[in-house]
Design an enzyme around this catalytic site. Sequence first.
Site, PDB file in Angstrom:
ATOM      1  N   SER A 242     -39.085 -15.947  15.037  1.00  0.00           N
ATOM      2  CA  SER A 242     -37.942 -16.640  14.453  1.00  0.00           C
ATOM      3  C   SER A 242     -36.927 -15.610  13.983  1.00  0.00           C
ATOM      4  CB  SER A 242     -38.393 -17.521  13.293  1.00  0.00           C
ATOM      5  OG  SER A 242     -38.728 -16.700  12.200  1.00  0.00           O
ATOM      6  N   LYS A 243     -35.851 -16.104  13.435  1.00  0.00           N
ATOM      7  CA  LYS A 243     -34.738 -15.261  13.004  1.00  0.00           C
ATOM      8  C   LYS A 243     -35.167 -14.102  12.115  1.00  0.00           C
ATOM      9  CE  LYS A 243     -30.085 -16.562  13.034  1.00  0.00           C
ATOM     10  NZ  LYS A 243     -30.060 -15.895  14.278  1.00  0.00           N
TER      11      LYS A 243
END
Length: 481
Positions: A242-243
């Site tokens: 994820s980010k």
Amino acid sequence: MVRVRFAPSPTGFLHIGAARTCFFNWLYARNQDGTFILRIEDTDMARSSEEMTEGIIECLNWLGLDWDEGPIFQSQRLSQYRQKALELVEKGLAYTCYCTPEEIQERTKKTAGTGDFWGYDRFCLELSEKQRLRFESEGRAKAVRFLVPEGEIRYTDRIHGDISVDSKNIEDFVLLRGDGLPTYHLSVVVDDMESQITHVIRGDDHISNTPKQILLYQAFGAKSPKFAHLALILGPDKKKLSKRHGGTSVLEFRDQGYLPLAFLNFLAQMSWSPGEERIYTLEELGGKFALNKVSKGSPVFDLNKMEWLNGRLISGMSAEELTPFVRKEMQASNLWQETFAEKQKPWFDKLLDLLKERSRTIRAFPKAAMPFLIDEIAYDPAGVEKHLRDERLDTLLPLLGKDFLSMDEFSAPAIEQVLRKRAEEEGVKAALLIHALRMLVVGEPVSPGIFDVLELAGREKTLKRMNRLSEVKSLVDKKGG
Ligand code: GLU
């Protein structure tokens, strides 16, 4: 003849996993002398956007992954999907369903726990003519559901091996929604059949979709393509990427100063090992790629590895090759001057050759080039404390400055010779002078080889900055106090 496709849905930015899917399809096509097709799966009108499609194409262009056919837009093929669904209804392999989601929910609630059936209850499979007419007259939306046949669905995944699923675990899934739009299963199979796709290579989030799609191929009397599902990429903490793991959108990597070839090597080396850890050309990767070499286990995204590969690539590039990338970055920081490509080109090329050894991203260049380009540099306070406080420097540096002034040619080897001679004559270690010069000229305690740095900075800049010894020290004093 191998025919593969990359089929992104333009509902978000292209992320690392999708880029890997795209790249592996591309590699397989190139390896097999096959055809690589780009298809945009934009039937979800509410979530798809042209901007996202453009973003995906921008990414592929940046990565240099070219396609042989397409882009095919699913939104332009809606009537074909509809026709194919009705074809199955005609053959008795699918049926019209009038149920509303609420009705289905209601009935599911009632029967919950009363048997092992959990999916759609086939309410509309055998409607009486009267019931059908009633629903029609009510003007209900009509969906088309696939009539899932009984039996075992088996296939050999090129990465995961043999997979079998009992169709009793698959409900009669929808092919055509009430609004006439196809579901993903229908459009993907219709298009893969039409494009004569031989291998479906995609993320293993689709693994549970594959049995349904195989049933559809059978219903259409078509041969299924081969399937290869790529394991999900995980972050270093073994959680879904994820980010917070340092960027997941491909264009972010471009913007952070990574080069396409390093990025592609990273994607490749994350999931299979082409041999040694180094940068391979796309031709080399294409030549080595094989689906059965791709690991079954989830690869772990390691930003350090990505950086390392990028650094390797950068240091192996010529100044000529680096210039377009660095130029863009320097333009963005207002450091670029056209003379770097003209009159000052030999000097600028040398500068790039010097900086590239220590630069892991293109973004690092403007900062590293700063001491060579601007007058007012910043000084690292800890470095000043460590390397400029020796009082001997107050007399040594002016002497060294005089030596520098009297040199014929201010070149790296000559500078080194002069500096070492001076150190010896004064009975000090050359390192004392080297560290001090680095702090004064670059502002940092680390830099590329100091003699090259001084040559490129030039005699004038070097002398000017050497003269700033007391000024720099008091600057740090003030800040510290
Ligand atoms: N459009 C699907 C996605 O973006 C891919 C479909 C497929 O590869 O079968 O996940």
